[in-house]
Design an enzyme around this catalytic site. Structure first.
Site, mmCIF file in Angstrom:
data_model
loop_
_atom_site.group_PDB
_atom_site.id
_atom_site.type_symbol
_atom_site.label_atom_id
_atom_site.label_comp_id
_atom_site.label_asym_id
_atom_site.label_seq_id
_atom_site.Cartn_x
_atom_site.Cartn_y
_atom_site.Cartn_z
ATOM 1 N N ASP A 78 0.822 -1.205 0.000
ATOM 2 C CA ASP A 78 0.000 0.000 0.000
ATOM 3 C C ASP A 78 0.861 1.261 0.000
ATOM 4 O OD1 ASP A 78 -2.492 1.246 -0.043
ATOM 5 O OD2 ASP A 78 -3.280 0.012 1.571
ATOM 6 N N ASP B 169 -10.238 2.829 -3.724
ATOM 7 C CA ASP B 169 -10.908 1.635 -3.227
ATOM 8 C C ASP B 169 -12.308 1.482 -3.788
ATOM 9 O OD1 ASP B 169 -8.720 1.161 -1.690
ATOM 10 O OD2 ASP B 169 -9.740 1.205 0.228
#
Length: 677
Positions: free
Chosen positions: A169, A228
């Site tokens: 990430d 997302d």
């Protein structure tokens, strides 16, 4: 992952190119086709898109060894492992908040009593592989130790534990966010992983901010192209639109990643989930299940386990689908397959059923008298003279595999001809006690006639549906259509709600040896307009409601991703007892039936975002703008908004991001009321 606190506008380059018009897509695709993707990372992994499970979408930080092991068990027992799902991936929150004295990551002993090594051993014993999560910053998105400056140590730990996949990430990094900064940090982990000598799939997750499709293949096996996903049709659709433009950058070992699957989590219909799975498979996306498989319904398992659809995603040629055409939110996508076949997706992004068509020749197949066609969701085979068409339900996808193989095309002559069938004229909404004129049609698209064609329509219990013309014909030649009008009547006592109309078209081959049954379906909402006088919109039933993050909330703010997690609606320090809380981009649709005159509200960005966010509030009446607040930000008090909606059948409350991205755009429709006669 991209946590709520950092919801950034994803995929800036691709989204800026996207306008939704066919001409824009054609130009954009041409531009992208001239680009040269980065050289692929030579680690020999992910030659087809990775398939497996990731815990984040369904569980967030509630991850444990037991969950991972039970999921591994279920992948085996359900047949999903046999269908190709290999990886069982642990997302954020698996570790303690501090490294040990040697500077190593420590698995949380309460969550993982046997450590990651013990969990990996169990997963491997099932013939599966284990994935894990880390971050290229000082801390992960959830606040656990990041790998920045610890790449060599952490990669060595992952290898020693038996990890097979790393999701990496991009939260909480001290860099400037530039492409050079991101590449530097991701390169450090790539090199550290390669140095371990263990084959570990490397999945980059920087949300598409710096166009990773242009450089990611040199560093990893996949790269996130967007922010997302959330469990809503609007989220899935926006991500599809961004990712579909990037086909030239995908290749074996290097994949565009539009984020994990939401199939089965409950925020979309099964029709929408089939579209989600179809589009992700057509786009050669990693297929990572994001639902609790222990609670999965048979329909969810049927979607996730459709081997015919999975075969498109896992095709060895590795060519992502491209857009052939777009018209009225009807998309035709085509994908070249290793054996010379074409996969064709007819995707209806609109809110109404519509006919979508193309031809086998348009997909690049040679022109000939007949083709073999397989419907991958209906699991039926047909022969076609070349036209590929279907009436596709709202938000639905018809997925076809088309072959011009001489052997298959000849064999297809024994199959029933492909019929283009549908229910037309079905109103999106109808009031109790009303009638509507609808119709069915069946057109022979095959090279041979269909015989003994018969059509039937079924209405919900208590409703009536009566044919106004012929419902059968002895023979239907190529290009000919059987059209039947019907009258649909809804009893006056019918409660509000969504109802399904169903039906069938049955027919046989010209030899009479093979038969086929094509289902017909359409949805209609029974709606009653608001009562006379002024009513709070939060007290009324909407037709539909979408929100950019989490659901639309009644009488509270948006909160975060879960239903019911909002706070009292507050704008500029003023608290409102009634209203609607949303997150941009959002749309709430109400039925007025032409009997209302005005909508009034106080609009603004909710105080829960503590000084961040901006949004534009609009009211549309039958598609035309009736009121527009202009961009308001979190520093402003609530702004009164009045809309004249006289005579409108349907209104929509729309919130956009104001043009600067959707970060923190928690919008409130405070004291929202409609006045009716």
């Amino acid at each position: 992952m991209l946590r709520p606190i950092r919801r950034l506008l994803a995929c800036a380059t691709a989204c800026a190119l996207w306008t939704g018009a066919l001409g824009a897509v054609a130009v954009t695709t041409d531009v992208l086709a001239t680009a040269t993707p980065a050289a692929a990372l030579d680690n020999g992994l992910a030659t087809t898109p990775p398939m497996g499970f990731n815990d984040w979408n369904a569980f967030g930080c509630d991850v444990s060894e037991a969950l991972i092991e039970q999921t591994a068990d279920y992948l085996v027992s359900s047949g999903l492992k046999a269908a190709g799902y290999t990886y069982v991936n642990i997302d954020d929150c698996w570790m303690t908040h501090d490294r040990d004295a040697a500077g190593q990551l420590v698995p949380d002993p309460a969550k993982f009593p046997d450590g990651i090594k013990g969990t990996a051993d169990y997963v491997h014993s099932k013939g599966l592989k284990l994935g894990i999560y880390e971050d290229a910053g000082t801390t992960t998105c959830a606040g656990y130790p990041g790998s920045l400056g610890h790449e060599t140590t952490d990669a060595r730990s992952f290898a020693d534990w038996g990890v097979d996949y790393l999701k990496y990430d991009n939260c909480n990094n001290p860099g400037d966010g530039s492409r050079a900064d991101i590449i530097k940090r991701y390169t450090a982990m790539r090199d550290a992983l390669l140095a371990t000598g263990r084959p570990i799939v490397f999945s980059l997750c920087e949300w598409g901010n710096q166009s990773p499709w242009e450089w990611g293949a040199d560093l990893g096996n996949s790269w996130r192209t967007t922010g997302d996903i959330s469990d809503s049709y609007s989220s899935m659709l926006s991500i599809f639109k961004a990712n579909m433009l990037l086909a030239p950058y995908a290749s074996p070992g290097a994949w565009n990643d539009p984020d994990m699957l939401e199939v089965g989590n409950g925020g979309m219909t099964d029709t929408e989930y089939r579209s989600h799975f179809s589009l992700w498979s057509m786009m050669d996306s990693p297929l990572l299940i994001g639902t609790d498989l222990r609670e999965a319904t048979p329909e969810t398992l049927a979607i996730l386990g459709n081997k015919d659809v999975i075969a498109l995603d896992q095709d060895s040629l590795g060519q992502q689908a491209t857009v052939l055409s777009i018209s009225h939110d009807g998309y035709v996508l085509t994908k070249n397959l290793a054996n010379g076949d074409r996969a064709v997706a007819l995707f209806n992004a609109s809110d109404q059923a519509q006919r979508i068509s193309t031809t086998a020749a348009a997909t690049g197949l040679p022109k000939q008298s007949g083709y073999a066609v397989t419907d991958l969701w209906q699991h039926t085979a047909y022969q076609s003279a070349g036209t590929l068409a279907a009436t596709v339900p709202a938000h639905g996808t018809v997925l076809l595999r088309v072959s011009a193989s001489a052997k298959k095309a000849a064999a297809a002559l024994a199959d029933p001809p492909l019929l283009d069938t549908g229910l037309t004229g079905v109103p999106a909404h109808i009031e109790p006690g009303q009638s509507a004129a609808i119709a069915t049609y069946a057109t022979d698209l095959g090279s041979l006639p269909a015989t003994k064609v018969s059509v039937k329509v079924n209405a919900p219990a208590g409703w009536t549906v009566q044919a106004g013309g012929a419902t059968n014909t002895a023979s239907l030649a190529n290009g000919k259509t059987l059209t039947t009008p019907w009258t649909l009547t809804v009893p006056a006592s019918t409660p509000n709600g969504d109802y399904a109309l169903t039906g069938t078209v049955t027919y046989r081959t010209v030899t009479g040896k093979r038969s086929a049954t094509v289902p017909l379906s359409a949805d209609v909402s029974v709606l009653t307009p608001p009562p006379s006088g002024a009513s709070y919109l939060s007290d009324l039933d909407w037709i539909s409601a979408t929100s950019g993050w989490g659901p639309v909330e009644k009488d509270t703010s948006n909160g975060e991703s879960a239903a019911g997690d909002g706070k009292p609606i507050t704008i500029g320090g003023t608290v409102y007892a009634k209203g609607l809380g949303v997150h941009a981009a959002s749309t709430i649709t109400y039925y007025l039936g032409g009997r209302c005159s005005a909508v009034d509200a106080v609009v603004g960005v909710d105080d829960e975002e503590t000084g961040a966010g901006s949004a534009d509030f609009q009211v549309t009446a039958d598609g035309a703008t009736a009121a527009d607040s202009g961009v308001v930000d979190s520093t402003e008090d609530g702004k009164p908004l009045h809309a004249d909606v006289s005579g409108a059948q349907v209104i929509q409350l729309v919130v956009t991001d104001g043009g600067d991205g959707s970060t923190s755009d928690h919008g409130d429709w405070a004291d929202a009321k409609v006045t009716c006669t």
